[in-house]
Write a protein that holds these residues in place. Structure first.
Motif, PDB file in Angstrom:
ATOM      1  N   CYS A 101      34.113  -4.481   4.650  1.00 59.77           N
ATOM      2  CA  CYS A 101      34.539  -3.199   4.731  1.00 59.77           C
ATOM      3  C   CYS A 101      34.678  -2.262   3.621  1.00 59.77           C
ATOM      4  N   ILE A 102      35.054  -2.994   2.596  1.00 63.20           N
ATOM      5  CA  ILE A 102      35.022  -2.319   1.156  1.00 63.20           C
ATOM      6  C   ILE A 102      33.757  -1.948   0.743  1.00 63.20           C
ATOM      7  N   LYS A 103      32.844  -2.769   0.983  1.00 68.96           N
ATOM      8  CA  LYS A 103      31.739  -2.452   0.251  1.00 68.96           C
ATOM      9  C   LYS A 103      30.950  -1.638   1.170  1.00 68.96           C
ATOM     10  N   LEU A 104      31.085  -1.523   2.441  1.00 69.59           N
ATOM     11  CA  LEU A 104      30.559  -0.350   3.429  1.00 69.59           C
ATOM     12  C   LEU A 104      31.334   0.859   3.163  1.00 69.59           C
ATOM     13  N   GLY A 105      32.408   0.780   2.986  1.00 69.03           N
ATOM     14  CA  GLY A 105      33.220   1.989   3.042  1.00 69.03           C
ATOM     15  C   GLY A 105      33.847   2.832   4.202  1.00 69.03           C
ATOM     16  N   VAL A 106      34.418   1.677   4.942  1.00 68.46           N
ATOM     17  CA  VAL A 106      34.829   1.901   6.226  1.00 68.46           C
ATOM     18  C   VAL A 106      36.285   0.944   6.509  1.00 68.46           C
ATOM     19  N   ASP A 107      36.991   1.501   7.324  1.00 68.41           N
ATOM     20  CA  ASP A 107      38.359   1.128   7.610  1.00 68.41           C
ATOM     21  C   ASP A 107      38.418   0.429   8.929  1.00 68.41           C
ATOM     22  N   ALA A 108      37.609  -0.815   9.154  1.00 67.52           N
ATOM     23  CA  ALA A 108      37.596  -1.542  10.415  1.00 67.52           C
ATOM     24  C   ALA A 108      38.911  -1.954  10.784  1.00 67.52           C
ATOM     25  N   PRO A 109      39.258  -1.788  12.050  1.00 68.17           N
ATOM     26  CA  PRO A 109      40.614  -2.613  12.500  1.00 68.17           C
ATOM     27  C   PRO A 109      40.435  -4.032  12.876  1.00 68.17           C
ATOM     28  N   LEU A 110      41.695  -4.454  12.596  1.00 71.99           N
ATOM     29  CA  LEU A 110      41.891  -6.033  13.099  1.00 71.99           C
ATOM     30  C   LEU A 110      41.882  -6.019  14.604  1.00 71.99           C
ATOM     31  N   ARG A 111      40.969  -6.855  15.273  1.00 72.71           N
ATOM     32  CA  ARG A 111      40.975  -6.868  16.752  1.00 72.71           C
ATOM     33  C   ARG A 111      40.664  -8.104  17.368  1.00 72.71           C
ATOM     34  N   GLU A 112      40.980  -8.288  18.606  1.00 70.54           N
ATOM     35  CA  GLU A 112      40.316  -9.352  19.416  1.00 70.54           C
ATOM     36  C   GLU A 112      38.719  -9.146  19.630  1.00 70.54           C
ATOM     37  N   SER A 113      38.144  -9.974  19.822  1.00 66.82           N
ATOM     38  CA  SER A 113      36.755  -9.919  20.244  1.00 66.82           C
ATOM     39  C   SER A 113      36.662  -9.097  21.424  1.00 66.82           C
ATOM     40  N   GLY A 114      35.918  -8.102  21.626  1.00 70.66           N
ATOM     41  CA  GLY A 114      35.918  -7.227  22.934  1.00 70.66           C
ATOM     42  C   GLY A 114      36.479  -5.914  22.993  1.00 70.66           C
ATOM     43  N   ASP A 115      37.517  -6.111  22.037  1.00 66.16           N
ATOM     44  CA  ASP A 115      38.241  -4.573  22.038  1.00 66.16           C
ATOM     45  C   ASP A 115      37.833  -3.672  21.213  1.00 66.16           C
ATOM     46  N   MET A 116      36.795  -2.722  21.506  1.00 59.27           N
ATOM     47  CA  MET A 116      35.929  -2.240  20.671  1.00 59.27           C
ATOM     48  C   MET A 116      36.509  -0.677  20.755  1.00 59.27           C
ATOM     49  N   LYS A 117      37.504  -0.326  21.638  1.00 62.13           N
ATOM     50  CA  LYS A 117      37.636   1.216  21.814  1.00 62.13           C
ATOM     51  C   LYS A 117      38.413   1.663  20.486  1.00 62.13           C
ATOM     52  N   ASN A 118      37.942   2.697  20.061  1.00 64.76           N
ATOM     53  CA  ASN A 118      38.388   3.260  18.812  1.00 64.76           C
ATOM     54  C   ASN A 118      38.527   2.403  17.497  1.00 64.76           C
ATOM     55  N   SER A 119      37.289   1.648  17.689  1.00 62.11           N
ATOM     56  CA  SER A 119      36.989   0.827  16.432  1.00 62.11           C
ATOM     57  C   SER A 119      36.248   1.654  15.362  1.00 62.11           C
ATOM     58  N   ALA A 120      35.596   0.960  14.271  1.00 59.40           N
ATOM     59  CA  ALA A 120      35.137   1.658  13.496  1.00 59.40           C
ATOM     60  C   ALA A 120      33.648   2.128  13.711  1.00 59.40           C
ATOM     61  N   PRO A 121      33.006   3.153  13.176  1.00 55.99           N
ATOM     62  CA  PRO A 121      31.698   3.585  13.208  1.00 55.99           C
ATOM     63  C   PRO A 121      31.194   2.869  12.347  1.00 55.99           C
ATOM     64  N   ILE A 122      29.629   2.452  12.882  1.00 56.07           N
ATOM     65  CA  ILE A 122      28.688   1.748  12.229  1.00 56.07           C
ATOM     66  C   ILE A 122      27.241   1.956  12.330  1.00 56.07           C
ATOM     67  N   THR A 123      26.427   2.213  11.442  1.00 53.45           N
ATOM     68  CA  THR A 123      25.070   2.278  11.750  1.00 53.45           C
ATOM     69  C   THR A 123      24.324   0.850  11.736  1.00 53.45           C
ATOM     70  N   LEU A 124      23.452   0.749  12.706  1.00 55.95           N
ATOM     71  CA  LEU A 124      22.598  -0.461  12.712  1.00 55.95           C
ATOM     72  C   LEU A 124      21.264  -0.129  12.768  1.00 55.95           C
ATOM     73  N   VAL A 125      20.489  -1.144  11.862  1.00 54.92           N
ATOM     74  CA  VAL A 125      19.210  -0.715  11.448  1.00 54.92           C
ATOM     75  C   VAL A 125      18.408  -2.016  11.898  1.00 54.92           C
ATOM     76  N   GLY A 126      17.355  -1.727  12.674  1.00 54.19           N
ATOM     77  CA  GLY A 126      16.369  -2.950  12.734  1.00 54.19           C
ATOM     78  C   GLY A 126      14.894  -2.575  12.612  1.00 54.19           C
ATOM     79  N   PRO A 127      14.175  -3.489  12.845  1.00 55.71           N
ATOM     80  CA  PRO A 127      12.662  -3.169  12.470  1.00 55.71           C
ATOM     81  C   PRO A 127      11.914  -2.263  13.179  1.00 55.71           C
ATOM     82  N   LYS A 128      12.444  -1.853  14.298  1.00 61.39           N
ATOM     83  CA  LYS A 128      11.869  -0.768  15.133  1.00 61.39           C
ATOM     84  C   LYS A 128      12.482   0.547  15.258  1.00 61.39           C
ATOM     85  N   GLY A 129      13.769   0.476  14.873  1.00 57.53           N
ATOM     86  CA  GLY A 129      14.628   1.651  15.085  1.00 57.53           C
ATOM     87  C   GLY A 129      16.076   1.401  14.513  1.00 57.53           C
ATOM     88  N   SER A 130      16.906   2.451  14.620  1.00 58.03           N
ATOM     89  CA  SER A 130      18.421   2.440  14.198  1.00 58.03           C
ATOM     90  C   SER A 130      19.066   3.328  15.143  1.00 58.03           C
TER      91      SER A 130
END
Length: 216
Positions: A101-130
């Motif tokens: 998180c420090i490297k990315l510059g985000v403040d992600a919350p500590l959560r149980e897997s699947g609990d994504m509401k109001n979690s941190a934003p992130i951009t995903l980049v793949g070979p065909k799009g983002s």
């Protein structure tokens, strides 16, 4: 008391101690940064009709590490080659450590897997799009997968929190370790790389369940 009787008593004591210890021991696995993707997001990142390909099975039945990886991008930096885990999920979820998180510059919350509401934003980049996920990034809580039989043996239930201590070169105690119970689960505790590094923990080490702290 003759030698044979003494040996018999010693063997019985050792057997009981081993039996008691085994009921409290939990195998541990270090979970590096990874992501779970929805079918829709796979199409955006890898192209129409794309399907994940298996690199290796994971310890939990039906779960696998895919050959495919993505890059995750935050306001301050990016991390390449983030492994995708299968199978496909209903919601996309990226799991990182606090150090990530420090490297990315985000403040992600500590959560149980699947609990994504109001979690941190992130951009995903793949070979065909983002794509940009407003709710997509978490630091996963340390947790223990177990079957209903295991839960009964440990006297815990789904949603309980327990305390785990390690017997590594640098022993540590982890509080508020979440219990997750399902028939398909294999007994295993999952921690992230920050927790593992703090306690000199490697996959295959064991932790001792100390007590049940109950529900939150």
């Amino acid at each position: 008391m003759n030698e044979q009787v003494i040996q018999s008593i010693v063997e019985e004591v050792v057997s009981e101690l081993t039996k008691h210890q085994s009921t409290k021991t939990v195998p541990m696995a270090v979970s590096a940064r990874h992501c779970h993707l929805s079918k829709r997001d796979i199409q955006v990142l890898f192209g129409d009709y794309y399907q994940l390909t298996k690199k290796a099975d994971l310890s939990q039945p039906g779960q696998f590490a895919a050959n495919e990886t993505i890059t995750i991008v935050g306001p301050r930096g990016s991390i390449e080659k983030v492994r995708i885990l299968g199978p496909v999920r209903n919601l996309t979820q990226v799991e990182v450590s606090r150090t990530d998180c420090i490297k990315l510059g985000v403040d992600a919350p500590l959560r149980e897997s699947g609990d994504m509401k109001n979690s941190a934003p992130i951009t995903l980049v793949g070979p065909k799009g983002s794509l940009y996920k407003k709710d997509g990034l978490i630091v996963a809580k340390a947790h223990i997968h177990m079957s209903p039989d295991d839960a009964e043996r440990f006297s815990v239930k789904q949603g309980d929190y327990v305390k785990i201590t390690t017997k590594t070169e640098r022993p540590i105690t982890l509080d508020r370790v979440l219990i997750r119970v399902a028939p398909r689960y294999k007994l295993e505790m999952h921690i992230d790389t920050d927790e593992a590094n703090a306690g000199f923990i490697s996959t295959g080490d064991v932790g001792m369940l100390l007590k049940n702290e109950g529900m939150t």
